[in-house]
Design a protein around this motif. Structure first.
Motif, PDB file in Angstrom:
ATOM      1  N   ILE A   1       5.557  -9.801   8.693  1.00 44.29           N
ATOM      2  CA  ILE A   1       6.853  -9.143   8.776  1.00 44.29           C
ATOM      3  C   ILE A   1       7.752  -9.546   7.620  1.00 44.29           C
ATOM      4  O   ILE A   1       8.586  -8.757   7.146  1.00 44.29           O
TER       5      ILE A   1
ATOM      6  N   ARG B   1      11.080  -2.312   7.576  1.00 44.27           N
ATOM      7  CA  ARG B   1      10.896  -2.645   8.994  1.00 44.27           C
ATOM      8  C   ARG B   1      11.588  -1.620   9.883  1.00 44.27           C
ATOM      9  O   ARG B   1      11.015  -1.124  10.860  1.00 44.27           O
TER      10      ARG B   1
ATOM     11  N   LEU C   1       4.661  -4.405  17.373  1.00 42.92           N
ATOM     12  CA  LEU C   1       5.723  -5.298  17.869  1.00 42.92           C
ATOM     13  C   LEU C   1       5.177  -6.651  18.332  1.00 42.92           C
ATOM     14  O   LEU C   1       5.741  -7.697  17.981  1.00 42.92           O
TER      15      LEU C   1
ATOM     16  N   TRP D   1       4.448  -8.771  15.236  1.00 45.73           N
ATOM     17  CA  TRP D   1       5.662  -9.312  14.621  1.00 45.73           C
ATOM     18  C   TRP D   1       6.236 -10.462  15.443  1.00 45.73           C
ATOM     19  O   TRP D   1       6.653 -11.480  14.894  1.00 45.73           O
ATOM     20  N   LEU D   2       6.266 -10.285  16.769  1.00 41.33           N
ATOM     21  CA  LEU D   2       6.789 -11.354  17.621  1.00 41.33           C
ATOM     22  C   LEU D   2       5.921 -12.607  17.543  1.00 41.33           C
ATOM     23  O   LEU D   2       6.429 -13.732  17.584  1.00 41.33           O
TER      24      LEU D   2
ATOM     25  N   LEU E   1       6.810 -14.617  14.710  1.00 42.17           N
ATOM     26  CA  LEU E   1       8.144 -15.216  14.852  1.00 42.17           C
ATOM     27  C   LEU E   1       8.200 -16.122  16.076  1.00 42.17           C
ATOM     28  O   LEU E   1       9.290 -16.382  16.602  1.00 42.17           O
TER      29      LEU E   1
ATOM     30  N   LEU F   1      13.708 -11.651  15.757  1.00 44.65           N
ATOM     31  CA  LEU F   1      13.250 -10.318  15.346  1.00 44.65           C
ATOM     32  C   LEU F   1      14.441  -9.403  15.084  1.00 44.65           C
ATOM     33  O   LEU F   1      14.451  -8.641  14.105  1.00 44.65           O
TER      34      LEU F   1
ATOM     35  N   ARG G   1      15.912 -10.029  11.815  1.00 42.38           N
ATOM     36  CA  ARG G   1      15.128  -9.462  10.719  1.00 42.38           C
ATOM     37  C   ARG G   1      15.375  -7.965  10.546  1.00 42.38           C
ATOM     38  O   ARG G   1      14.946  -7.374   9.559  1.00 42.38           O
TER      39      ARG G   1
END
Length: 1013
Positions: free
Chosen positions: A248, A256, A280, A283-284, A287, A294, A297
Motif C-alpha cells: 500500500i 489508493r 482491503l 492492505w490491512l 498495516l 488505513l 493513508r
C-alpha cells in the motif's frame, strides 16, 4: 523390473498420455535408459519424432497435455537440483562453469523448439511456445542457461507475442516471465508486456501478461489502468495482482483512493467482491489490522465518501463482537473526548454508527453502546462547535492556521452527520437537539460551510412544512437583525424594598386562601365571598409588584439594529432559504412567509455584487418557482436574462432552473409569460429556420418565445465553456426524453456533439448522451422516427465539414452504424407484434435510395449501399415493391462496382423473398398458422444479426466496428463452434462412454507410422 528401469521411448510416450500414470517414474525410467546410451543422437531424433505427433494438435486434448507435461519434466530432470549446486560452491571456477553448462538433451530440445516457432501451422507455434514456457518454469529458481540460448529464446518469444493467434501470444508471454529484468529501464520483455497490456485486443492475453508481469515503477501505472479494463476478468485479476504484489505504501494517495472508488462501484459484483475480500484485507494486513491507519493513508478530508464506503465494506466482514472491540476511542460518556478528535477516528465513529443503524433492530442494541442519548450528544456537539475558531483575514494567510480550522470544520461536519443516528423519539432529547441546531445557525461565528448541513438536520427533525418555514424564517430574521444589549445601572435599595413588599403580599395571600377554605368548610358563604374578593385584590397587587421588579431589574435594553447586508450574512441566509425550499414538499405552495423572504432577501440579492451571493439567490429563485406556477411566469424572463449575461457558474444555475421549470410545467408556461413580457435572447439569423418545436399544442404558445429559448440552448451547445455545454446537453436530453420537445435537428446536434473530438475529455457529457441515445430510441416508435429524420442531416453535416473542422475527423461509418442500430425495430422495449407494419427502416431505406438517385457518382453512395444491407425491412408488399423499383433504377445509373454488387445483392434478396412468398401462398395451407407466417419470412431475416441497439450507443464511439466473434482463450483460430442443443440428461455410464470416445489418442497415429516404416 528391468523393463521398467529401461523403458522404450515409444512405450514411454504411450503411457504418458494416460493421466493416471506416474510421470516421475516414467521420467526416471527413461532417464536411466538415456544415461546408458553412448551415442545419444538416435535417441534425440526418435524423441523429437514422437513429440511431433503431439505438437500438431492445437486443441487442448488431455492426452496431448499429458505428453507435453511429460516432455517438460523429462527435459528439466537433467538440471542439477538446488542442493547439488550449493555443495559445489567450494570447487574451482572452471569446474563450476562445466557443471553449469546446459545438458545436451536440454539444449537439443530448446534448439528444436526455437526452430519450430516459425512454423506455418499455428498448432506447432502454440505447442512450441507452450513447451518453452514449461521448460523455463520447471527449472530451479537459481538455474542458469547459456547467454546465447537466453538471447535466442528472448528474440523468438518477442516475435511470438505478436502472433496472429491469441493462444500463441499467451504462451509466449508466459514463457518470458523469467526473462524479465525489472531493474533494466530498457528491458525488451517489460516493454513488450506494457505494449500488450495497452493494445492487445484479446482479454485472455492481457490476463496472461497481468499474471506474470513484474511490478516496478514503470509497470505499476499500466497495471492500475487494467482495473478499468472493459473485460470483467481482466479487472478482477488486476485487483488480485495489486493485492498480492504491491504494498500500500508503494501507491500514492490518489491511486489508493482511485482503486477503492472504482472497485467498490464496479458494475460487476465479482470485481467488488475481489476488492472487499482480497485488496482491503491485504492492505490491512500490511498495516497490522489498524483501520484508523488505513484511513490516514486515504486522506479522508478530501475523500470522505470513498473512505466511508471502504469502512462499510470492512464492517460487513467483521463479526459483531469485533465491531464493538474496534470502536473509536470512546470514553464513559460514549463520545470521543474533544481533545482526542481527529478526522480519522470521527469518520470511523460516524461510519460505525451509520452501519449499525442500517442493520435495523439487530444493530439497535449495539448502537446504544457507541452513541449517547440525544440530549447528551446535543450538549457535546454544541460545546465543540462553539470552540471552532473564526479566522481573520491576516490569519487566513497563515497556511497552518487555515489547515487547522479546515480540519475542525471537517470534524464538525461528521459530528453533525451523527445526528441522523440519534434516537429522537424521546421528546426531551429531540427538543434539546433542535435548540442546539437553532442556536448554532443563529451564531455569527458558525462557519459558513456548516450552515447547509445544520439546516438539513434541523429540517429533518421537523416533519411539518409550515413549522419548517416558520423556524427558518425566525433564524434568518435573527441573523439579519441581531439584538444589541445596552447595560443600565440597577438601584439595589429599591430592589430590596420591592422584594420585601412581594413577600408580604404572598403571606397575606396565603392566609386569605386558608381562611377561605375554613369558611367553606363551616358553610359561612357570606364571609367566603368577602375573602374571595380580598384574594383577587391581593393577586392584582402581587402581579403589580412582580411587574415593577421585572422592569427595575432588567439589566439590558434591547435595541434592534438595521438589517445586515454584508455578503457573508446574505450568503448564510440564502443558504438556509435554499435548503428549506429543497426540503419542502413540491406540492407545498408558497405562503406569506416565503413571499416575504423572496421580496426582502432573494430578489435583492440577485443584484448583489458578490458572485457567490448572486449564485445562491438564483438557486433560491429557481427552487421557489417550482412551488408556484405564478412565480415561474413572473420570473422566467429574469432567469433567461441571467442565463445569458452573468458569470459561468451563475448562468449554469439559471439554466438548471429553466430546464426544471420546462420539465415541470412544459412550454405552456411561456404562453402567459410572453403575453405580458418580452423575451429577447440573441437570435442567430442562420438558426431561425427549422429549429425544434415544443411537443405540446402550440396554438396558444407564442412560437417565437419557445423558439428563442431553443435557439439560446442551441447556441449554448457551441459554447467554449465545457460546463455550460454539458449542462445544456443534459437539459435538452431530459426535455426530449420526457416529450417536452421533439426535434430531429436538435437530436442531430447532440449526436454531432457526442462524436465531436472537442468533447473527448468531457466524461460526463459523453456518458450522459450515451445513455440518453439508448433510452430515447428504445422508448417508442415515435422516438425512432425522430432518429430516422436525423439520419440524412447528420450525414450531410459530416460530409460537408471543412478540413479545419473537428468534425472532419469523425468516422462517418461509425455514425451511420449508430443511427441504424438506434432505429432497429427489434431494439424497441416493446416491439410491435405486427410484422406487416411499415417500420422505420423502410422509410430510411427509401430516403437513402432517393439520396443516391440525386447524385449516383457521389462518394457517399458506397456508404448508403453498404448500409442498405444492414436494415431490418418489414414484409409489407407496397414498401418492398417501391424499394425494388428504386433499386432497379439505381442499378442502371450507379457505375461503382462495389456499390453495384451491394445493390444487386439487395435486389436479389427482395425478389427472392417475394417469389418465396408467392410459392408459400400457392402451397397447401399448413395446420399451424404460425408455421405459415414463419415460412413467408424474408430470407435475409433468417440470418439476422442479434439485437445490437442495447449496446451500440456506448460502443459506437470508437472508429472501428467491434468484432462479433466471442473471444475465447481456448479456441481463437476463427472456427465457429455451434452451441449445444439442450437434451435430456444422460446416465453417468453413458456420459463416461461418450467422453472416452471423444478423447484424442495419439497411439493409432504412432502405430500407423511404425507400420508404414
Amino acid at each position: 523390473m528391468t523393463a521398467d528401469s529401461e523403458i522404450e521411448l515409444k512405450e514411454a510416450f504411450q503411457r504418458a498420455q494416460r493421466g493416471h500414470n506416474n510421470k516421475a517414474k516414467l521420467v526416471a525410467s527413461l532417464k536411466s535408459r538415456y544415461n546408458k546410451l553412448e551415442d545419444k543422437t538416435l535417441f534425440h531424433e526418435e524423441f523429437v519424432h514422437y513429440l511431433k505427433y503431439a505438437m500438431i494438435v492445437y486443441k487442448r486434448e488431455p492426452a496431448v497435455e499429458n505428453v507435453i507435461e511429460f516432455v517438460a519434466k523429462f527435459a528439466t530432470s537433467f538440471q542439477p537440483p538446488p542442493n547439488a549446486e550449493n555443495e559445489q560452491q567450494e570447487e574451482e571456477e572452471e569446474e563450476e562453469e562445466e557443471d553449469e553448462d546446459d545438458h545436451p538433451f536440454l539444449s537439443f530440445i530448446f534448439n528444436f523448439l526455437l526452430e519450430s516457432h516459425k512454423a506455418s501451422s499455428h498448432a506447432v507455434r502454440f505447442r512450441a511456445c507452450q513447451l518453452i514456457n514449461k521448460l523455463l518454469g520447471g527449472m530451479a529458481e537459481n538455474a542458469q542457461i547459456d547467454d546465447d540460448l537466453f538471447d535466442r529464446i528472448h528474440q523468438a518469444m518477442l516475435v511470438r507475442v505478436t502472433d496472429k493467434f491469441p493462444n500463441v501470444r499467451i504462451q509466449a508471454a508466459l514463457a518470458m516471465t523469467r526473462l524479465q529484468q525489472p531493474k533494466d529501464p530498457d528491458c525488451p520483455t517489460i516493454n513488450a508486456y506494457m505494449l500488450i497490456l495497452e493494445n492487445d485486443s484479446n482479454a485472455e492475453v492481457r490476463r496472461a501478461v497481468l499474471s506474470c508481469i513484474a511490478m516496478s515503477p514503470r509497470t505499476l501505472p499500466k497495471v492500475l489502468k487494467r482495473t478499468r479494463d472493459i473485460k470483467e476478468n481482466v479487472r478482477k485479476l488486476a485487483y488480485q495482482v495489486l493485492s498480492e504484489k504491491v504494498h500500500i505504501k508503494a501507491l500514492t494517495i490518489a491511486q489508493r483512493v482511485g482503486l477503492l472508488q472504482q472497485g467498490l462501484h464496479d458494475t460487476s459484483e465479482s470485481v467488488r467482491d475481489i476488492v472487499c475480500s482480497r485488496l482491503l484485507p491485504a492492505w490491512l494486513l500490511r498495516l497490522d489490522g489498524n483501520v484508523i491507519e488505513l484511513l490516514h493513508r486515504l486522506d479522508v478530508e478530501n475523500c470522505a465518501e470513498t473512505a466511508m464506503e471502504t469502512l462499510k465494506a470492512i464492517f460487513k466482514t467483521m463479526p459483531a463482537e469485533e465491531l464493538l472491540q474496534n470502536r473509536a476511542q470512546l470514553d464513559d460518556r460514549k463520545v470521543i473526548p474533544e481533545d482526542s478528535l481527529t478526522c480519522e477516528n470521527v469518520l470511523y465513529w460516524r461510519s460505525l454508527c451509520e452501519f449499525l443503524k442500517g442493520k435495523g433492530d439487530d444493530g439497535e442494541e449495539m448502537l446504544e453502546q457507541v452513541l449517547p442519548d440525544a440530549a447528551s450528544y446535543g450538549d457535546y456537539l454544541f460545546g465543540y462547535l462553539k470552540a471552532v475558531p473564526v479566522l481573520t483575514e491576516e490569519q487566513r494567510a497563515d497556511f497552518n492556521q487555515l489547515e487547522l480550522v479546515m480540519t475542525k470544520e471537517f470534524i464538525s461536519q461528521q459530528l453533525i452527520h451523527l445526528i441522523g443516528c440519534l434516537d429522537t423519539n424521546e421528546e426531551g432529547g429531540r427538543k434539546r437537539v433542535l435548540v442546539v441546531l437553532q442556536e448554532m445557525l443563529a451564531l455569527t461565528q458558525t462557519p459558513s460551510s456548516l450552515v447547509s448541513l445544520l439546516t438539513e438536520k434541523l429540517l429533518a427533525l421537523i416533519p411539518d412544512d409550515q413549522r419548517r418555514i416558520q423556524t427558518v424564517a425566525e433564524i434568518i430574521s435573527d441573523v439579519r437583525e441581531p439584538i444589541m444589549e445596552a447595560s443600565q445601572p440597577v438601584d439595589e435599595n429599591r430592589s430590596r424594598r420591592q422584594q420585601v413588599q412581594l413577600a408580604e403580599v404572598k403571606v397575606r395571600l396565603m392566609e386569605a386562601k386558608q381562611d377561605l377554605e375554613d369558611c367553606i368548610a363551616a358553610q359561612d358563604f357570606s364571609r367566603a365571598a368577602e375573602l374571595k374578593d380580598a384574594i383577587a385584590g391581593l393577586e392584582d397587587q402581587r402581579n403589580q409588584v412582580l411587574q415593577e421588579i421585572s422592569e427595575s431589574s432588567q439589566p439590558v435594553d434591547r435595541e434592534a439594529l438595521a438589517e445586515k447586508n454584508d455578503p457573508e450574512t446574505l450568503l448564510r441566509c440564502l443558504t438556509m432559504c435554499a435548503e428549506l425550499l429543497k426540503q419542502m414538499n413540491i406540492k407545498t405552495r408558497t405562503g406569506p412567509t416565503i413571499s416575504a423572504l423572496m421580496s426582502s432577501l432573494v430578489l435583492p440579492s440577485i443584484a448583489n455584487a458578490h458572485p457567490a451571493v448572486r449564485n445562491m439567490a438564483v438557486v433560491c429563485l429557481g427552487t421557489c418557482t417550482l412551488h408556484s406556477k405564478e412565480l415561474a411566469k413572473t420570473h422566467m424572463v429574469l432567469l433567461l436574462q441571467i442565463a445569458q449575461l452573468d458569470e459561468v457558474k451563475i448562468r449554469i444555475s439559471a439554466l438548471r432552473a429553466i430546464i426544471d421549470l420546462l420539465l415541470l410545467f412544459g412550454f405552456q408556461l411561456l404562453s402567459e409569460t410572453a403575453s405580458t413580457q418580452t423575451v429577447q435572447p440573441p437570435l442567430s439569423p442562420d438558426r431561425q429556420e427549422g429549429e425544434a418545436t415544443p411537443a405540446e399544442d402550440k396554438g396558444s404558445i407564442p412560437e417565437d418565445t419557445a423558439q428563442s429559448i431553443l435557439v439560446m440552448l442551441s447556441e449554448f451547445l457551441d459554447s467554449e465553456m465545457s460546463d455550460l455545454r454539458t449542462e445544456t446537453a443534459e437539459g435538452l436530453a431530459k426535455l426530449m426524453y420526457t416529450g417536452r420537445i421533439s426535434s430531429a435537428k436538435m437530436l442531430s446536434r447532440l449526436v454531432l456533439l457526442w462524436y465531436n473530438p472537442v468533447t473527448e475529455d468531457d466524461v460526463r457529457l459523453r456518458h450522459c448522451l450515451g445513455v440518453f441515445f439508448q433510452l430515447y430510441a428504445r422508448e417508442s416508435r415515435a422516438h425512432q422516427e425522430v432518429v430516422e429524420e436525423t439520419f440524412l442531416p447528420t450525414i450531410r453535416t459530416l460530409l460537408n465539414a471543412p478540413a479545419t473542422s473537428p468534425l472532419a475527423e469523425v468516422d462517418i461509418n461509425n455514425v451511420v452504424e449508430l443511427l441504424v442500430e438506434l432505429t432497429r425495430p427489434s431494439g424497441l422495449i416493446k416491439p410491435s407484434a405486427n410484422t406487416e407494419e411499415v417500420c422505420v427502416h423502410d422509410y430510411l431505406a427509401v430516403r437513402m435510395c432517393g439520396e443516391m438517385l440525386k447524385d449516383p457518382t457521389a462518394p457517399e453512395v458506397r456508404l448508403y449501399a453498404k448500409t442498405l444491407s444492414n436494415l431490418e425491412l418489414s414484409r409489407e408488399e407496397t414498401v418492398r415493391d417501391d424499394l425494388t423499383t428504386l433499386l432497379q433504377q439505381l442499378v442502371l445509373v450507379v457505375k461503382d462496382r462495389v456499390c453495384l454488387r451491394a445493390l444487386e445483392k439487395m435486389l436479389h434478396q427482395l425478389v427472392d423473398s417475394k417469389e418465396q412468398a408467392v410459392v408459400n401462398a400457392s402451397a397447401l395451407q399448413p395446420l399451424d398458422v404460425n408455421a405459415d407466417e414463419a415460412a413467408t419470412e424474408d430470407p435475409s431475416k433468417s440470418t439476422k444479426r442479434p439485437k445490437r441497439g442495447q449496446r451500440k450507443a456506448s460502443t459506437a464511439k470508437g472508429g472501428r466496428r467491434p468484432s462479433r466473434k466471442a473471444e475465447s482463450s481456448e479456441e481463437s483460430d476463427g472456427e465457429n463452434v455451434p452451441e449445444s442443443v439442450p437434451v435430456v440428461r444422460s446416465s453417468r455410464r453413458a456420459k463416461i462412454a461418450a467422453l472416452e470416445k471423444t478423447k484424442l489418442d495419439l497411439n493409432p497415429l504412432i502405430n500407423q507410422e511404425a507400420n508404414v516404416s
